[in-house]
Write a protein that holds these residues in place. Sequence first.
Motif, mmCIF file in Angstrom:
data_model
loop_
_atom_site.group_PDB
_atom_site.id
_atom_site.type_symbol
_atom_site.label_atom_id
_atom_site.label_comp_id
_atom_site.label_asym_id
_atom_site.label_seq_id
_atom_site.Cartn_x
_atom_site.Cartn_y
_atom_site.Cartn_z
ATOM 1 N N LEU A 31 -7.429 42.346 15.446
ATOM 2 C CA LEU A 31 -6.281 42.455 15.512
ATOM 3 C C LEU A 31 -6.837 41.355 17.144
ATOM 4 O O LEU A 31 -7.428 41.410 17.556
ATOM 5 C CB LEU A 31 -7.122 44.153 16.565
ATOM 6 C CG LEU A 31 -6.344 44.236 17.622
ATOM 7 C CD1 LEU A 31 -4.872 45.024 16.944
ATOM 8 C CD2 LEU A 31 -7.330 45.596 18.079
ATOM 9 N N THR A 33 -4.547 38.787 20.100
ATOM 10 C CA THR A 33 -3.677 38.236 21.699
ATOM 11 C C THR A 33 -3.125 36.994 21.428
ATOM 12 O O THR A 33 -4.507 36.833 22.240
ATOM 13 C CB THR A 33 -3.776 39.565 22.452
ATOM 14 O OG1 THR A 33 -3.914 40.388 21.962
ATOM 15 C CG2 THR A 33 -2.078 39.660 23.271
ATOM 16 N N GLU A 44 2.274 39.302 22.488
ATOM 17 C CA GLU A 44 1.993 40.954 21.724
ATOM 18 C C GLU A 44 0.426 40.406 21.058
ATOM 19 O O GLU A 44 0.040 39.407 20.573
ATOM 20 C CB GLU A 44 2.982 40.816 20.692
ATOM 21 C CG GLU A 44 4.936 40.900 21.384
ATOM 22 C CD GLU A 44 5.644 41.140 19.774
ATOM 23 O OE1 GLU A 44 4.874 42.063 19.221
ATOM 24 O OE2 GLU A 44 6.290 40.137 19.258
ATOM 25 N N THR A 45 0.142 41.742 21.036
ATOM 26 C CA THR A 45 -1.176 42.147 19.933
ATOM 27 C C THR A 45 -0.649 42.523 18.876
ATOM 28 O O THR A 45 0.196 43.381 18.503
ATOM 29 C CB THR A 45 -1.659 43.281 21.002
ATOM 30 O OG1 THR A 45 -2.550 42.643 21.888
ATOM 31 C CG2 THR A 45 -2.980 44.146 19.921
ATOM 32 N N TYR A 46 -1.442 41.791 18.030
ATOM 33 C CA TYR A 46 -1.025 42.055 16.353
ATOM 34 C C TYR A 46 -1.983 42.406 14.811
ATOM 35 O O TYR A 46 -3.191 41.670 15.870
ATOM 36 C CB TYR A 46 -0.480 40.633 15.599
ATOM 37 C CG TYR A 46 0.242 39.867 16.562
ATOM 38 C CD1 TYR A 46 1.774 39.931 16.063
ATOM 39 C CD2 TYR A 46 0.690 38.652 17.577
ATOM 40 C CE1 TYR A 46 2.974 39.254 16.843
ATOM 41 C CE2 TYR A 46 1.847 38.354 17.980
ATOM 42 C CZ TYR A 46 3.656 38.393 17.727
ATOM 43 O OH TYR A 46 3.800 37.690 18.002
ATOM 44 N N SER A 57 2.979 45.956 16.106
ATOM 45 C CA SER A 57 2.176 44.704 17.310
ATOM 46 C C SER A 57 2.429 45.669 18.637
ATOM 47 O O SER A 57 3.211 46.489 18.787
ATOM 48 C CB SER A 57 3.234 43.274 16.462
ATOM 49 O OG SER A 57 4.679 44.177 16.968
ATOM 50 N N HIS A 60 3.079 43.543 25.260
ATOM 51 C CA HIS A 60 2.943 43.109 26.650
ATOM 52 C C HIS A 60 3.518 42.310 27.769
ATOM 53 O O HIS A 60 3.727 41.085 27.515
ATOM 54 C CB HIS A 60 1.321 42.685 27.173
ATOM 55 C CG HIS A 60 0.630 43.257 25.796
ATOM 56 N ND1 HIS A 60 0.033 43.996 26.050
ATOM 57 C CD2 HIS A 60 -0.146 42.725 24.871
ATOM 58 C CE1 HIS A 60 -1.223 44.884 24.638
ATOM 59 N NE2 HIS A 60 -0.603 43.882 23.860
ATOM 60 N N PRO A 64 -3.269 37.808 27.703
ATOM 61 C CA PRO A 64 -4.795 38.583 27.807
ATOM 62 C C PRO A 64 -5.944 37.905 28.987
ATOM 63 O O PRO A 64 -5.531 37.163 28.599
ATOM 64 C CB PRO A 64 -5.113 38.671 26.139
ATOM 65 C CG PRO A 64 -4.439 37.067 25.999
ATOM 66 C CD PRO A 64 -2.912 37.141 26.790
ATOM 67 N N MET A 67 -9.928 40.086 24.556
ATOM 68 C CA MET A 67 -9.566 40.591 23.394
ATOM 69 C C MET A 67 -8.913 41.995 23.414
ATOM 70 O O MET A 67 -10.209 43.018 23.900
ATOM 71 C CB MET A 67 -10.531 40.527 22.485
ATOM 72 C CG MET A 67 -11.784 41.375 22.638
ATOM 73 S SD MET A 67 -13.319 40.371 21.197
ATOM 74 C CE MET A 67 -13.668 39.399 22.340
ATOM 75 N N PRO A 68 -8.060 42.904 22.100
ATOM 76 C CA PRO A 68 -8.267 43.646 23.102
ATOM 77 C C PRO A 68 -8.688 45.150 21.477
ATOM 78 O O PRO A 68 -9.641 44.492 20.735
ATOM 79 C CB PRO A 68 -6.738 44.194 21.727
ATOM 80 C CG PRO A 68 -6.911 43.242 20.960
ATOM 81 C CD PRO A 68 -7.208 41.275 21.941
ATOM 82 N N TYR A 78 -6.641 47.160 26.440
ATOM 83 C CA TYR A 78 -5.751 45.940 26.626
ATOM 84 C C TYR A 78 -6.519 45.399 27.700
ATOM 85 O O TYR A 78 -6.213 45.726 28.745
ATOM 86 C CB TYR A 78 -4.719 46.314 26.151
ATOM 87 C CG TYR A 78 -3.906 44.721 26.546
ATOM 88 C CD1 TYR A 78 -4.026 43.012 25.902
ATOM 89 C CD2 TYR A 78 -2.913 44.250 27.445
ATOM 90 C CE1 TYR A 78 -3.639 41.988 25.381
ATOM 91 C CE2 TYR A 78 -2.376 43.054 27.379
ATOM 92 C CZ TYR A 78 -2.504 42.185 26.830
ATOM 93 O OH TYR A 78 -2.160 40.612 27.186
ATOM 94 N N TYR A 80 -6.222 42.720 30.783
ATOM 95 C CA TYR A 80 -5.501 41.067 30.582
ATOM 96 C C TYR A 80 -5.253 40.366 31.822
ATOM 97 O O TYR A 80 -5.710 41.582 32.869
ATOM 98 C CB TYR A 80 -3.951 41.854 30.697
ATOM 99 C CG TYR A 80 -3.144 43.175 32.019
ATOM 100 C CD1 TYR A 80 -2.372 42.453 32.422
ATOM 101 C CD2 TYR A 80 -3.876 44.629 31.323
ATOM 102 C CE1 TYR A 80 -2.508 43.667 33.857
ATOM 103 C CE2 TYR A 80 -3.055 45.272 32.878
ATOM 104 C CZ TYR A 80 -1.961 45.241 33.145
ATOM 105 O OH TYR A 80 -2.021 45.363 34.545
#
Length: 215
Positions: A31, A33, A44-46, A57, A60, A64, A67-68, A78, A80
């Motif tokens: 995981l 971003t 996007e977070t993947y 995904s 956002h 960031p 990290m998520p 998340y 940010y």
Amino acid sequence: MMKPIYNKYTFFISLLMTFYLHGNVFDGYTLFTPTPVAGQEGTETYLINNDFETLHSWYHDYGPASMPYLLPDSSIIYPYRVPNPTMEAGGVGGGIQRLSWDNEILWEYIYSNVNYQHHHDVEPLPNGNVLIIVWEMKTTQEAYAMGRETITNPLNQMWSTAILELNPESGNIVWEWHIWDHLVQDYDPELPNYGVISEHPELFDINCGSVGNDA
């Protein structure tokens, strides 16, 4: 014409890095971003597997802070960077969201104001709460009263580390820890936290390091 500098040491380092990057692969998902490039709106977070396939995904509006975190119910936490943080510095964040699998914002809190500025990471706890690391503002008067020798930044402020435990359901801070409560100094014997610094490894020397500069 200059020749490229390649030798056996360069080759060894390259080989070592290749092994490290491609050798440490574990079963499971990754995981992450990416930080948006200049001019890019949102990111996007993947969630990917070891074959680099995107499994899911989350979109956002803002980049960031660190990290998520993927939670057992498939939602993510998340941290940010808010649009107008209290300060411009590496790792500055300010916002924390919890997003459902379907990208719905379940809750959101901002810690970017005259007193607190969230930075870098957070830590989801087993009880559902979240630990948030922040800087908290102290005036020159407060710092000098604790034994700080000099402050030369144009804001005349000192930002100290604190850790807050947030209950996201109520929005309340249910526990907090402040490094300001754990200081030592050997500058002024008239102040209450005076001591021999080497004899207090559990305390932080308030005169350790700078707090900005005149620029």
